[in-house]
Write an enzyme that holds these catalytic residues in place. Structure first.
Site, short mmCIF file in Angstrom:
data_model
loop_
_atom_site.label_atom_id
_atom_site.label_comp_id
_atom_site.label_asym_id
_atom_site.label_seq_id
_atom_site.Cartn_x
_atom_site.Cartn_y
_atom_site.Cartn_z
N CYS A 1 0.84 -1.20 0.00
CA CYS A 1 0.00 0.00 0.00
C CYS A 1 0.87 1.24 0.00
O CYS A 1 1.92 1.29 0.64
CB CYS A 1 -0.98 0.00 1.16
SG CYS A 1 -0.37 0.72 2.67
N GLU A 2 0.43 2.22 -0.76
CA GLU A 2 1.26 3.42 -0.91
C GLU A 2 1.15 4.35 0.28
O GLU A 2 1.86 5.34 0.35
CB GLU A 2 0.91 4.14 -2.22
CG GLU A 2 -0.47 4.74 -2.29
CD GLU A 2 -0.73 5.37 -3.66
OE1 GLU A 2 -0.26 4.82 -4.67
OE2 GLU A 2 -1.40 6.41 -3.70
N HIS A 3 0.28 4.03 1.24
CA HIS A 3 0.15 4.89 2.41
C HIS A 3 1.03 4.45 3.57
O HIS A 3 1.45 5.27 4.38
CB HIS A 3 -1.31 4.93 2.87
CG HIS A 3 -2.23 5.46 1.81
ND1 HIS A 3 -3.48 4.96 1.58
CD2 HIS A 3 -2.04 6.44 0.90
CE1 HIS A 3 -4.03 5.62 0.57
NE2 HIS A 3 -3.18 6.51 0.14
N HIS A 4 1.30 3.14 3.68
CA HIS A 4 2.08 2.63 4.81
C HIS A 4 3.23 1.72 4.39
O HIS A 4 3.95 1.22 5.24
CB HIS A 4 1.17 1.82 5.76
CG HIS A 4 -0.01 2.58 6.27
ND1 HIS A 4 -1.24 2.56 5.64
CD2 HIS A 4 -0.15 3.39 7.36
CE1 HIS A 4 -2.09 3.32 6.32
NE2 HIS A 4 -1.46 3.83 7.35
N GLN B 1 -5.68 -0.36 -3.77
CA GLN B 1 -6.34 -1.46 -4.48
C GLN B 1 -7.32 -0.95 -5.54
O GLN B 1 -7.44 -1.55 -6.62
CB GLN B 1 -7.07 -2.34 -3.45
CG GLN B 1 -7.66 -3.60 -4.07
CD GLN B 1 -8.32 -4.48 -3.03
OE1 GLN B 1 -7.85 -4.57 -1.90
NE2 GLN B 1 -9.41 -5.12 -3.38
N HIS C 1 -5.29 -6.08 3.74
CA HIS C 1 -4.31 -4.99 3.81
C HIS C 1 -3.63 -5.06 5.17
O HIS C 1 -4.29 -4.89 6.20
CB HIS C 1 -5.01 -3.64 3.63
CG HIS C 1 -5.53 -3.45 2.23
ND1 HIS C 1 -5.16 -2.38 1.46
CD2 HIS C 1 -6.34 -4.21 1.47
CE1 HIS C 1 -5.75 -2.48 0.27
NE2 HIS C 1 -6.48 -3.58 0.26
N CYS D 1 -1.78 -3.05 6.57
CA CYS D 1 -1.83 -1.80 7.35
C CYS D 1 -3.08 -1.78 8.22
O CYS D 1 -3.18 -1.02 9.17
CB CYS D 1 -1.76 -0.58 6.44
SG CYS D 1 -3.04 -0.49 5.19
ZN ZN Z 1 -2.06 1.28 4.10
#
Ligand code: ZN
Length: 208
Positions: A100-103, A141, A169, A171
């Protein structure tokens, strides 16, 4: 060659050389991992961790190999001797691993990829390769689902495309709200998968 196209290609060539020149060296990446280890509170120089930055850099190279792949190119070779076959083709439950590009946390899931051909088909392993080329990037996703469907639609120009992704996910399962059993389902339906409820239904019954 058309002058405009030529100029565009030269510009693209320069852009990719610039991106290549801006790319950090492996040594810089290993230093970054040493910093992270120190920041967690551990000692990157102790025996058990001394090789870790180099291993982690190699692992990242593998996790993000998709940036070096052109998914459209994977679908270039098609077969036209299909005796008028115009029914749905479905590759079911393709396992993928993304981040995931956030975490930067793993996204582990499966993909169902379907299309109804219009005169030509592609080797089935290529559908899995397209999923993998997009999975091995920093992702969300929803975006990945759309990218897989759009690429197949743009290159093969079939009567329709359906893509469903189901993934957990990390995260969310290993940190944050800690919901272990939750998975996220996303879908993108194009052409006859969007317009024809029967086609869509037929596809959905193949997703378990
Ligand atoms: Zn994430």
């Amino acid at each position: 060659m058309n002058v405009t196209v030529h100029a565009l290609e030269m510009e693209m060539g320069r852009a990719s050389k610039r991106a290549e020149a801006d790319r950090p060296e492996r040594a810089d990446v290993e230093d970054a991992f040493r910093t992270i280890i120190r920041w967690t509170g551990d000692d990157p120089e102790r025996d058990g961790l001394i090789e870790t930055p180099a291993r982690a850099a190699r692992a990242f190279e593998e996790f993000f190999a998709g940036y070096g792949q052109d998914p459209a190119l994977l679908l270039q070779k098609t077969f036209e001797e299909i005796e008028g076959y115009d029914e749905m083709i479905v590759l079911r439950g393709i396992r993928f691993e993304s981040h995931c590009e956030h975490h930067l946390a793993p996204i582990i899931g499966r993909a169902w990829v379907a299309y109804v051909p219009s005169g030509r088909v592609v080797g089935i392993s290529k559908l899995a390769r397209v999923v993998e080329a997009y999975a091995r990037r920093l992702q969300i996703q929803e975006k990945m689902t759309a990218q897989v469907a759009n690429t197949i639609n743009d290159v093969l120009k079939p009567q329709g495309v359906g893509v469903i992704l189901r993934a957990t996910h990390h995260c969310m399962t290993t940190r944050g709200v800690h919901k272990h059993d939750a998975d996220l389902v996303t879908s993108r339906m194009l052409g006859c998968f969007r317009d024809n409820p029967l086609t869509r239904q037929e596809f959905l019954t193949m997703v378990d």
